[in-house]
Design an enzyme around this catalytic site. Sequence first.
Site, PDB file in Angstrom:
ATOM      1  N   GLU A   1       0.672  -1.068   0.075  1.00 25.68           N
ATOM      2  CA  GLU A   1      -0.077   0.065  -0.190  1.00 25.68           C
ATOM      3  C   GLU A   1       0.816   1.379  -0.007  1.00 25.68           C
ATOM      4  O   GLU A   1       0.500   2.531   0.088  1.00 25.68           O
ATOM      5  CB  GLU A   1      -1.048   0.045   1.188  1.00 25.68           C
ATOM      6  CG  GLU A   1      -2.018  -1.213   1.388  1.00 25.68           C
ATOM      7  CD  GLU A   1      -2.832  -1.405   0.354  1.00 25.68           C
ATOM      8  OE1 GLU A   1      -2.830  -0.661  -0.722  1.00 25.68           O
ATOM      9  OE2 GLU A   1      -3.713  -2.651   0.305  1.00 25.68           O
TER      10      GLU A   1
ATOM     11  N   HIS B   1      -2.862   2.279   7.994  1.00 21.74           N
ATOM     12  CA  HIS B   1      -3.949   1.413   7.571  1.00 21.74           C
ATOM     13  C   HIS B   1      -4.245   0.276   8.581  1.00 21.74           C
ATOM     14  O   HIS B   1      -3.058  -0.533   8.684  1.00 21.74           O
ATOM     15  CB  HIS B   1      -3.685   1.064   6.154  1.00 21.74           C
ATOM     16  CG  HIS B   1      -4.440  -0.129   5.718  1.00 21.74           C
ATOM     17  ND1 HIS B   1      -5.873  -0.060   5.605  1.00 21.74           N
ATOM     18  CD2 HIS B   1      -4.189  -1.276   5.131  1.00 21.74           C
ATOM     19  CE1 HIS B   1      -6.135  -1.028   4.996  1.00 21.74           C
ATOM     20  NE2 HIS B   1      -5.380  -1.836   4.805  1.00 21.74           N
TER      21      HIS B   1
ATOM     22  N   HIS C   1      -7.141  -3.045   9.961  1.00 21.75           N
ATOM     23  CA  HIS C   1      -8.314  -3.889   9.392  1.00 21.75           C
ATOM     24  C   HIS C   1      -9.375  -3.964  10.682  1.00 21.75           C
ATOM     25  O   HIS C   1      -9.506  -4.731  11.185  1.00 21.75           O
ATOM     26  CB  HIS C   1      -7.891  -5.164   8.992  1.00 21.75           C
ATOM     27  CG  HIS C   1      -7.073  -5.255   7.667  1.00 21.75           C
ATOM     28  ND1 HIS C   1      -6.753  -6.497   7.080  1.00 21.75           N
ATOM     29  CD2 HIS C   1      -6.849  -4.380   6.759  1.00 21.75           C
ATOM     30  CE1 HIS C   1      -6.124  -6.207   5.927  1.00 21.75           C
ATOM     31  NE2 HIS C   1      -6.088  -4.954   5.688  1.00 21.75           N
TER      32      HIS C   1
ATOM     33  N   GLU D   1     -17.760  11.968  21.862  1.00 21.82           N
ATOM     34  CA  GLU D   1     -16.383  12.617  21.598  1.00 21.82           C
ATOM     35  C   GLU D   1     -16.064  12.478  20.137  1.00 21.82           C
ATOM     36  O   GLU D   1     -15.177  13.465  19.826  1.00 21.82           O
ATOM     37  CB  GLU D   1     -15.254  11.681  22.220  1.00 21.82           C
ATOM     38  CG  GLU D   1     -14.998  10.331  21.627  1.00 21.82           C
ATOM     39  CD  GLU D   1     -14.301   9.282  22.435  1.00 21.82           C
ATOM     40  OE1 GLU D   1     -14.703   8.213  22.630  1.00 21.82           O
ATOM     41  OE2 GLU D   1     -13.180   9.827  22.788  1.00 21.82           O
TER      42      GLU D   1
ATOM     43  N   HIS E   1     -12.767  -3.532   3.777  1.00 16.85           N
ATOM     44  CA  HIS E   1     -11.051  -3.657   4.057  1.00 16.85           C
ATOM     45  C   HIS E   1     -10.670  -3.388   5.220  1.00 16.85           C
ATOM     46  O   HIS E   1     -10.144  -3.951   6.125  1.00 16.85           O
ATOM     47  CB  HIS E   1     -10.699  -3.299   2.768  1.00 16.85           C
ATOM     48  CG  HIS E   1      -9.290  -3.546   2.530  1.00 16.85           C
ATOM     49  ND1 HIS E   1      -8.627  -3.636   1.552  1.00 16.85           N
ATOM     50  CD2 HIS E   1      -8.293  -3.500   3.600  1.00 16.85           C
ATOM     51  CE1 HIS E   1      -7.418  -3.942   1.876  1.00 16.85           C
ATOM     52  NE2 HIS E   1      -7.209  -3.634   2.980  1.00 16.85           N
TER      53      HIS E   1
HETATM   54  P1  13P Z   1       0.993  -5.397   3.022  1.00 12.44           P
HETATM   55  O1  13P Z   1       1.511  -6.655   3.871  1.00 12.44           O
HETATM   56  O2  13P Z   1       1.788  -5.353   1.864  1.00 12.44           O
HETATM   57  O3  13P Z   1       1.328  -4.285   3.888  1.00 12.44           O
HETATM   58  O4  13P Z   1      -0.546  -5.541   2.829  1.00 12.44           O
HETATM   59  C1  13P Z   1      -1.288  -5.610   3.912  1.00 12.44           C
HETATM   60  C2  13P Z   1      -2.775  -4.881   3.687  1.00 12.44           C
HETATM   61  O5  13P Z   1      -3.450  -4.697   4.522  1.00 12.44           O
HETATM   62  C3  13P Z   1      -2.968  -4.634   2.204  1.00 12.44           C
HETATM   63  O6  13P Z   1      -4.123  -3.736   2.189  1.00 12.44           O
HETATM   64 ZN    ZN Z   2      -5.272  -4.059   4.252  1.00 13.25          ZN
END
Ligand code: 13P
Ligand code: ZN
Length: 289
Positions: free
Chosen positions: A115, A138, A140, A168, A209
């Site tokens: 990413e 980023h 999940h 908040e 995602h």
């Molecule tokens: P990477 O292991 O390449 O960082 O990818 C993980 C991910 O969350 C892709 O969206």
């Molecule tokens: Zn991801």
Amino acid sequence: MKVLDAKFVKEFIKTTELGFSLGWHERNGGNLSYRIKTEEVESVKENFVAKEWQGIGTSVPALANEYFLVTGSGKYFGNVKENPEENICIIELDDKGENYRILWGLVNGGRPTSELPSHLMNLEVKKKIDPDYRVVYHAHTTNIIALTFILPLKDEVFTRELWEMATECPVVFPDGVGVVKWMVPGGKEIAVETSKLMKQYDLAIWAHHGMFAAGRDFDETFGLMHTAEKSAEILVKVLSCAPQKRQTIQPDEFRQLAKDFGVTLPEKFLYEKEAKNLNSEKELEINVY
Ligand code: 13P
Ligand code: ZN
């Protein structure tokens, strides 16, 4: 100074550890980047050994010649604390902002996160607005992801619902949250869409995602991700108990909160909701928005 003794590296590692402890980083899920300050580069550059130049896959001219600490592609957040040199790396960009090379880390091989285009394009957008922005994260985040299956994929709806679920929230992210429809991850296309949203917001949801957060430092960025995800968790819990909310924070109450806390809440998020007839079968579907 050794790279691992630098404060920014310790904070980076702590952030990966915190995110992992909250369950947002199954396997290699998620990634983190930090735009390193000039004086921080100076303090650790004696450790740098340059590898060959590689294409970023996009162009970020406003970040030319800058240095970044990033997680490795396919590397597990859960392993970063124990083996940072195997799982994270410092990279440098060339004078066009089109290529990078690894200077430190990933000692057993590998490359920066897949990413990287999203991280760098987001960092570029943010730098242009406020040069103090340095972190892109980023994760999940489970409950935000769950909500992308049931709420309309609209900035207005996600912002309003997250604001309602924890008082908040409008204070922590008064600009709101953007939503990117499902797209193939890891490339320039999703990076372009996400960085467009980062012109307005510090948070961008990737449908089905996860989420991207941007901020000035690790605490602020992690705190933002954590606050939005907690709010999503409350909404998931509420919807698990009942098909609709009995009461919630009203638009005028948000306006009052904004006044007292000195924040500006865009009116587009303070829309009036339609009164639903909850007796009909159809309306008994999820109708929080
Ligand atoms: P990477 O292991 O390449 O960082 O990818 C993980 C991910 O969350 C892709 O969206
Ligand atoms: Zn991801």
